[in-house]
Structures are given as C-alpha cells and as structure tokens.
Scaffold this motif. Structure first.
Motif, PDB file in Angstrom:
ATOM      1  N   UNK A 143       3.755 -16.190  19.240  1.00  0.00           N
ATOM      2  CA  UNK A 143       5.143 -16.141  18.751  1.00  0.00           C
ATOM      3  C   UNK A 143       6.084 -15.518  19.772  1.00  0.00           C
ATOM      4  N   UNK A 144       5.638 -14.413  20.371  1.00  0.00           N
ATOM      5  CA  UNK A 144       6.518 -13.778  21.368  1.00  0.00           C
ATOM      6  C   UNK A 144       6.730 -14.714  22.555  1.00  0.00           C
ATOM      7  N   UNK A 177      11.507 -19.504  25.238  1.00  0.00           N
ATOM      8  CA  UNK A 177      12.384 -20.671  25.081  1.00  0.00           C
ATOM      9  C   UNK A 177      13.845 -20.229  25.052  1.00  0.00           C
ATOM     10  N   UNK A 178      14.101 -19.128  24.389  1.00  0.00           N
ATOM     11  CA  UNK A 178      15.496 -18.663  24.279  1.00  0.00           C
ATOM     12  C   UNK A 178      16.008 -18.144  25.626  1.00  0.00           C
ATOM     13  N   UNK A 179      15.161 -17.415  26.321  1.00  0.00           N
ATOM     14  CA  UNK A 179      15.559 -16.899  27.647  1.00  0.00           C
ATOM     15  C   UNK A 179      15.836 -18.069  28.598  1.00  0.00           C
ATOM     16  N   UNK A 180      14.983 -19.089  28.544  1.00  0.00           N
ATOM     17  CA  UNK A 180      15.215 -20.263  29.398  1.00  0.00           C
ATOM     18  C   UNK A 180      16.581 -20.882  29.111  1.00  0.00           C
ATOM     19  N   UNK A 210       9.504 -12.005  12.534  1.00  0.00           N
ATOM     20  CA  UNK A 210      10.757 -11.288  12.283  1.00  0.00           C
ATOM     21  C   UNK A 210      11.210 -10.512  13.512  1.00  0.00           C
ATOM     22  N   UNK A 211      10.244  -9.969  14.214  1.00  0.00           N
ATOM     23  CA  UNK A 211      10.588  -9.215  15.418  1.00  0.00           C
ATOM     24  C   UNK A 211      11.169 -10.122  16.495  1.00  0.00           C
ATOM     25  N   UNK A 212      10.656 -11.354  16.603  1.00  0.00           N
ATOM     26  CA  UNK A 212      11.240 -12.268  17.608  1.00  0.00           C
ATOM     27  C   UNK A 212      12.705 -12.541  17.269  1.00  0.00           C
ATOM     28  N   UNK A 213      13.039 -12.601  15.979  1.00  0.00           N
ATOM     29  CA  UNK A 213      14.436 -12.845  15.603  1.00  0.00           C
ATOM     30  C   UNK A 213      15.306 -11.647  15.998  1.00  0.00           C
ATOM     31  N   UNK A 214      14.797 -10.444  15.763  1.00  0.00           N
ATOM     32  CA  UNK A 214      15.560  -9.249  16.148  1.00  0.00           C
ATOM     33  C   UNK A 214      15.728  -9.184  17.665  1.00  0.00           C
ATOM     34  N   UNK A 215      14.631  -9.419  18.373  1.00  0.00           N
ATOM     35  CA  UNK A 215      14.702  -9.316  19.843  1.00  0.00           C
ATOM     36  C   UNK A 215      15.649 -10.384  20.391  1.00  0.00           C
TER      37      UNK A 215
END
Ligand code: WQD
Length: 343
Positions: free
Chosen positions: A102-103, A109-112, A156-161
């Motif tokens: 998940x991380x 993907x978001x950082x890219x 949930x943590x991926x959404x917060x990060x």
C-alpha cells in the motif's frame, strides 16, 4: 465550463468505480478527458460503459502510475492542465496485512504525478482522500477542521501522508491542490452501465448487500447491534457516486477559474446525514421490493461507531450539494448488480 477552448483533465484510475463516474460528469460539464489505469482492480467494463453513456471514445492509456517513464510519456503526449488522481489501492483489511504494497503503490504513484506536474507545468490536482483520516472522533458532524486522528490502517495512513505530500508540494511550487475527503461512496449511474465491480468477497456494505440479494452471497452479516446508537448498528454518511463525481467537477472548475481561496484546500464530500447499517438494510429491501437474508454478527474490528460529514464548506465554497436521495441510490445499486450479473 464557459471557456472557449476545451480544458482537458487527466483522470488516473479512470476505469474504476469513482473514476468512471467522474469521466461521465467531466464530459457532461464540457471538459475533455484522458484516462489512465492499469486495471489492477478493474477491467474495461466501466470504460466501455462511459463510452456508451457519453457517446464518445475515451482516450485511454494502460499505464501504472508507479511507472515514472510511462507516466511521463502520458504527460508528453497529452495536453492537460488538470489532474484527478484516483489511482490507488483501497482495501482496508489487505493494507493491514500488506502495508508495504500500500505504501509503495499509493505514495509512489502520487509522488510521480506531482513530480511530473512540476516538470511539465501542469497546475491543478484533485486528490481522492477519505473520511478515514478523521478516525474515531467525538465531534459530529466532522468538519474539515476536526483534527485528524492517527490512522488505524495502512490504507488510511497513505491517505493522510498523501494529503501532507500535497500540502507541502503546493506550498513550494505553483501546483494548486484540492483534497476531497469522501465519506462512504455507494450506488451507480442511473443508466446502470457503470458501477462498482469489487473483486472477490466485498468488504463494503452495499456491494455485499447487492450480492446477497442476487444470491451470490448467502447471508449478509450486520457487524454489531450493540453500539451506542439508536438501533445499535454503526452510522455512516453514504454518498451517491454520481453526486461524488460532480464534486470533482466542481473542484476542478474552482481551480481552473482561479476561484480557490488557498492553493491547498480540503473539502468533506458527504450528505451530512448519518444512516445506520440496519436503516440502510431496511431501506434497500423496501425500495427494491425484496427480502434480504441477513443476521446480526459480532462487531468488526476497527469500525468507528458513528461518522458523518458537515458539508457546509463544500456547499458554500464549491457550490456543490449531494442531490440524489438514498432511496434512489439504493435502487441504482441494485439495478447495476442485476445488469452486471446478466452480462
Ligand atoms: C460500512 C458499515 C460496517 C460490511 C470503508 C473504508 C473507508 C472508505 C469506505 C474506501 C460499517 C458495516 C459492512 C458487511 C456490515 N474506503 N458492514 N456488514 O468501513 O465505513 O469505510 O469504506 O475506499 O476508508 O474504511 O465502509 O462499507 O465497509 O462499512 O455490517 O458485510 O457497514 O461494520 O458499520 P467503512 P463499509
């Protein structure tokens, strides 16, 4: 859109549940689109459905957003200034068992996407966040100011990060961002040509209900009837997927028209109304005129008792409001289930 040239929006995860509905609403609002997806949790059913509904061929690239070079080629070949980033893994339970999966996927993907936005001067992004960032909160309804609680799952943590990554990227560049915190998205397009396609046994309530009604699952388990709520079952804010899709159009339009008040903004996307599991089950049976096989089962680990949105900010700032009734949404969910089983 009242600009002369059509504005194109890149939709990552465009073959998915919310992505496909958003493609339809973007096109209805006059935007051009390009969709990317790697079909990791979907197939082309909903893309074909989008084409049937809109009568348009959807420009599509089979790309994993974690593949920087492949994504870069999308940025080079298509002219767009706005992005809606849906592509992510979303199974809460699986994320607890496989946190690295998940991380890696959700963050990389978001950082890219953000790095490419900076490199190619693309300005606006809407990020799919979640009410899960609020965790178990005593403040009801929750506003965007309600403090986030430590995440219970890696998902949930991926959404917060990712929210924090977006906040910091916006603060240090010309990128503008809006995070939409979805409550519980359910339902399907009224045409029943697109909807939710969970793989395997559904984790979420409404797909489990529709699959039970169609006989694929024997019996729905209602997880707990001894919570401190009027009927003892948990309370959620179920938001219709078409209404949710329209919130994305409102968010993109706000940035395109330069109406955002800050370069990074957050909005709750819900109805503002809490509905219990038992109320939802009763309503599903009533509006679809059928009987559902269900039983009361023990509580599910990690469930919050009650959560629903204060939607004033989205109502006032985005000019958006949930419109479809829960009854109509539950009719659409059942219609989609029947359509997909016949296919
Ligand atoms: C709703 C209610 C269950 C299944 C999750 C994620 C959230 C977002 C949406 C997105 C709860 C009860 C469920 C069943 C049941 N994620 N239930 N029997 O847990 O509110 O939110 O999905 O991608 O981030 O956490 O949604 O639909 O799983 O559950 O009684 O078979 O239905 O206990 O009260 P949840 P859900």
């Amino acid at each position: 859109m009242n600009t002369n040239t059509k504005h194109r929006v890149l939709v990552t995860g465009g073959a998915g549940f919310i992505g496909s509905h958003t493609l339809v609403e973007l096109i209805a609002a006059g935007f051009d689109v390009v969709a990317v997806d790697n079909f990791s949790n979907s197939d082309d059913t909903c893309l074909r459905g989008v084409e049937q509904i809109t009568g348009q061929k959807i420009p599509f690239e089979n790309v994993d957003c974690c593949d920087f070079a492949a994504m870069e080629s999308v940025f080079q070949r298509y002219d767009f200034d706005s992005i809606i980033h849906f592509a992510a893994f979303k199974a809460v339970g699986e994320s607890v068992e496989m946190p690295l999966k998940y991380y890696r996927n959700n963050l990389m993907s978001f950082i890219n996407v953000l790095e490419l936005m900076k490199k190619y001067n693309r300005n606006n992004i809407v990020f799919s966040s979640s009410a899960t960032v609020y965790g178990e909160t005593d403040v009801l309804p929750v506003t965007e100011e309600t403090p986030r609680m430590p995440a219970i799952s890696s998902y949930g943590n991926t959404k917060q990060i990712c929210e924090d990554i977006l906040r910091d990227t916006v603060a240090s560049s010309s990128v503008k961002g809006i995070a939409l915190r979805y409550f519980n998205p359910i339902g399907a397009h009224p045409s029943a040509l697109i909807g939710e396609l969970p793989r395997g046994v559904p984790n979420n309530l409404v797909p489990f209900i529709t699959q039970t009604a169609s006989g694929i699952r024997e019996c729905l388990s209602v997880f707990g009837n001894d919570y401190p709520t009027p009927d003892g079952s948990c309370i959620r804010d179920y938001i219709d997927v078409v209404d949710l899709a329209k919130a994305h159009v409102a968010a993109i339009t706000r940035m395109v028209e330069g109406k955002n008040k800050q370069n990074y903004e957050i909005f709750n996307v819900g109805t503002g109304k809490g509905t219990s599991v038992l109320e939802l089950v009763e309503m599903f049976q009533r509006v679809n005129n059928l009987k559902l096989n269900y039983k009361i089962a023990p509580r599910r680990q990690g469930d919050v008792v009650s959560i629903y949105a204060d939607t004033s900010l989205a109502n006032n700032e985005l000019g958006w409001k949930a419109e479809r009734s829960l009854e109509d949404t539950l009719v659409s969910a059942w219609k989609w289930e029947q359509y997909i089983r016949r296919k």
